[in-house]
Design an enzyme around this catalytic site. Structure first.
Site, PDB file in Angstrom:
ATOM      1  N   SER A  54      27.748  45.684  48.473  1.00  0.00           N
ATOM      2  CA  SER A  54      27.735  44.314  48.731  1.00  0.00           C
ATOM      3  C   SER A  54      29.160  43.741  49.448  1.00  0.00           C
ATOM      4  O   SER A  54      30.048  44.409  48.848  1.00  0.00           O
ATOM      5  CB  SER A  54      27.293  43.516  47.497  1.00  0.00           C
ATOM      6  N   TYR A 100      27.645  41.366  37.891  1.00  0.00           N
ATOM      7  CA  TYR A 100      26.682  42.091  39.255  1.00  0.00           C
ATOM      8  C   TYR A 100      27.883  42.478  40.137  1.00  0.00           C
ATOM      9  O   TYR A 100      27.482  43.739  40.581  1.00  0.00           O
ATOM     10  CB  TYR A 100      25.979  40.934  39.781  1.00  0.00           C
ATOM     11  N   LYS A 135      28.425  46.669  41.561  1.00  0.00           N
ATOM     12  CA  LYS A 135      28.600  47.015  42.893  1.00  0.00           C
ATOM     13  C   LYS A 135      29.969  47.920  43.216  1.00  0.00           C
ATOM     14  O   LYS A 135      29.625  49.153  43.781  1.00  0.00           O
ATOM     15  CB  LYS A 135      28.485  46.117  43.858  1.00  0.00           C
TER      16      LYS A 135
HETATM   17  N1  UFG Z   1      24.379  27.382  49.009  1.00  0.00           N
HETATM   18  C1  UFG Z   1      24.179  26.150  49.096  1.00  0.00           C
HETATM   19  N2  UFG Z   1      23.049  25.629  48.187  1.00  0.00           N
HETATM   20  C2  UFG Z   1      22.144  26.629  47.854  1.00  0.00           C
HETATM   21  C3  UFG Z   1      22.418  27.872  47.744  1.00  0.00           C
HETATM   22  C4  UFG Z   1      23.477  28.273  48.496  1.00  0.00           C
HETATM   23  O1  UFG Z   1      24.929  25.415  49.540  1.00  0.00           O
HETATM   24  O2  UFG Z   1      20.987  26.100  47.311  1.00  0.00           O
HETATM   25  C5  UFG Z   1      25.578  28.044  49.614  1.00  0.00           C
HETATM   26  C6  UFG Z   1      26.514  28.706  48.910  1.00  0.00           C
HETATM   27  O3  UFG Z   1      27.313  27.850  48.205  1.00  0.00           O
HETATM   28  C7  UFG Z   1      26.950  29.623  49.845  1.00  0.00           C
HETATM   29  C8  UFG Z   1      26.143  29.867  50.925  1.00  0.00           C
HETATM   30  O4  UFG Z   1      25.194  28.898  50.629  1.00  0.00           O
HETATM   31  O5  UFG Z   1      28.177  29.096  50.347  1.00  0.00           O
HETATM   32  C9  UFG Z   1      25.277  31.336  50.764  1.00  0.00           C
HETATM   33  O6  UFG Z   1      24.910  31.291  49.283  1.00  0.00           O
HETATM   34  P1  UFG Z   1      23.906  32.529  48.982  1.00  0.00           P
HETATM   35  O7  UFG Z   1      23.747  32.104  47.406  1.00  0.00           O
HETATM   36  O8  UFG Z   1      22.744  32.718  49.777  1.00  0.00           O
HETATM   37  O9  UFG Z   1      24.753  33.704  49.192  1.00  0.00           O
HETATM   38  P2  UFG Z   1      26.248  34.231  48.637  1.00  0.00           P
HETATM   39  O10 UFG Z   1      27.123  34.339  49.642  1.00  0.00           O
HETATM   40  O11 UFG Z   1      26.595  33.483  47.196  1.00  0.00           O
HETATM   41  O12 UFG Z   1      25.840  35.514  47.893  1.00  0.00           O
HETATM   42  C10 UFG Z   1      25.267  36.722  48.435  1.00  0.00           C
HETATM   43  C11 UFG Z   1      24.518  37.511  47.631  1.00  0.00           C
HETATM   44  C12 UFG Z   1      24.976  37.955  46.472  1.00  0.00           C
HETATM   45  C13 UFG Z   1      26.337  38.813  46.978  1.00  0.00           C
HETATM   46  C14 UFG Z   1      27.078  38.024  47.957  1.00  0.00           C
HETATM   47  C15 UFG Z   1      28.243  38.814  48.655  1.00  0.00           C
HETATM   48  O13 UFG Z   1      23.232  36.719  47.400  1.00  0.00           O
HETATM   49  O14 UFG Z   1      24.334  38.853  45.872  1.00  0.00           O
HETATM   50  O15 UFG Z   1      26.485  37.525  48.928  1.00  0.00           O
HETATM   51  O16 UFG Z   1      28.915  37.983  49.490  1.00  0.00           O
HETATM   52  F1  UFG Z   1      27.023  39.210  45.940  1.00  0.00           F
END
Ligand code: UFG
Length: 343
Positions: free
Chosen positions: A127, A152, A156
């Site tokens: 990841s 988590y 990885k």
């Molecule tokens: N976000 C929102 N509202 C929500 C959900 C997410 O604004 O309800 C924002 C988050 O703050 C972030 C973006 O959308 O800025 C993406 O969030 P995600 O949760 O979809 O994805 P992440 O980048 O946080 O995490 C993903 C994977 C993880 C991994 C990570 C690695 O879900 O498993 O990428 O960069 F670790």
């Protein structure tokens, strides 16, 4: 041993099911092992409906040594794609041992069996989380990893190291770690897709559930980041493009084209997209309005991360192809399929 057979752990899950489809389309025979802890049997029917082939399915936990030993004894696959893992960042903070036991235990088990049964190739789901809050963007595979900010993320990093060390020690073993950025969307048929249990953690499932009326309002976590529009930047990669990267990685090892026994590739588009851009892109692609509000930042989020994809483009011969608009349409089409909504 058959170089056209692949064991796909976690093959009933989101990324696993899409990869199973692309493997079958590329002429591989797929054996799926999944404990269905965060997936559903219905994805197997989806795979069959898309490809016309029902993959062999074994319901088992990859940490179950006896069940996995039976699987290795009964099937002569040469390659393994190891998806099966827990992936909820917040849960991993609350229950770290659950994550170390499952994510590390399953990998160790599989690598030990691959060593003993002389299986050759493994692709591991890593990841972009391993980069943390990177100092220089976009990140290349040589960008130093930052200390993990969650158990988590730590699993990885540890898993990449365990794989590297195992490949170095076992002569017949090759490994590729694919560092996924943010996988989104669904198969264009809308017959398989992401099936989050409970309240989604990730942005796109939250968006589609809000559009479907299952959630009242999307919270945008922070509009005061040092980015052009104040929201976080991510590299959203279409799930079918991501699935194809696995096929290319398996082809590479099966055909002996890998340059090193252990390799790492970023799997992203190379394009940063903000949360606001994604939300508005979803509205435009699907011609609907989304109920959203700005909320405080979410703990642990990095401001920005996106991939330098040069290595994957040049070495793997892979690149992301699907347009974001089409990906966002596929995400909505899948949600409509799941909820029986007429589009
Ligand atoms: N976000 C929102 N509202 C929500 C959900 C997410 O604004 O309800 C924002 C988050 O703050 C972030 C973006 O959308 O800025 C993406 O969030 P995600 O949760 O979809 O994805 P992440 O980048 O946080 O995490 C993903 C994977 C993880 C991994 C990570 C690695 O879900 O498993 O990428 O960069 F670790």
């Amino acid at each position: 041993m058959s170089n056209r057979k692949v064991l796909v752990t976690g093959g009933a899950g989101y990324i696993g099911s899409h990869t199973a489809v692309e493997l079958i389309n590329a002429g591989y025979e797929v054996i799926i092992v999944d404990n269905l802890s965060n997936s559903d049997r219905s994805s197997l029917a989806g795979i069959a409906a898309i490809t016309g082939v029902t993959p062999t399915f074994v319901e088992a936990d990859c940490c179950d040594r006896e069940a996995m030993e039976r699987l290795f004894a009964e099937h002569d696959f040469q390659s393994v794609i190891h998806f099966a893992a827990f992936k909820a960042v917040g849960e991993s903070v609350a229950e770290p041992l659950k994550y170390y036991q499952n994510n590390i235990g399953s990998l160790v088990n599989i690598l030990d069996l691959m060593r003993r049964y002389e299986r050759r190739n493994i692709v591991f789901s890593s990841s972009a989380t391993v980069y943390g809050d990177a100092d220089v963007l976009p990140v290349t595979e040589r960008t130093p990893r930052k200390p993990a900010t969650s158990p988590y993320g730590n699993t990885k990093q540890m898993a990449e190291d365990i794989l590297r060390d195992s490949v170095a020690a076992v002569e017949h073993l090759n490994g590729i770690a694919l560092r996924y950025f943010n996988p989104i969307g669904a198969h264009p048929s809308a017959l398989i897709g992401e099936l989050p249990r409970g309240v989604p953690n990730n942005l796109v499932p939250y968006i589609t559930q809000t559009a479907a009326g299952v959630r009242e309002c999307l919270s945008i976590f922070g509009d005061d980041y040092p980015t052009p529009d104040g929201s976080c930047l991510r590299d959203y990669i279409d799930i079918v493009d991501l699935a194809r990267a696995h096929v290319v990685a398996i082809d590479r090892m099966v055909e002996g084209r890998n340059k090193e026994a252990f390799e790492i590739f970023n799997v992203g588009t190379g394009r940063p997209v903000s949360v606001f851009e994604l939300v508005h892109g979803f509205e435009e692609a699907n011609n609907l309005k989304l109920n959203y509000k700005v909320a405080p930042r979410r703990a642990g989020d990095v401001t920005a991360v996106w991939a330098d994809t040069t290595l994957a483009n040049e070495e793997l011969g892979w690149r992301a192809e699907r347009e974001l608009t089409d990906t966002l349409r596929s995400a909505w089409a899948w949600e409509c399929h799941v909820r029986n909504i007429k589009q």
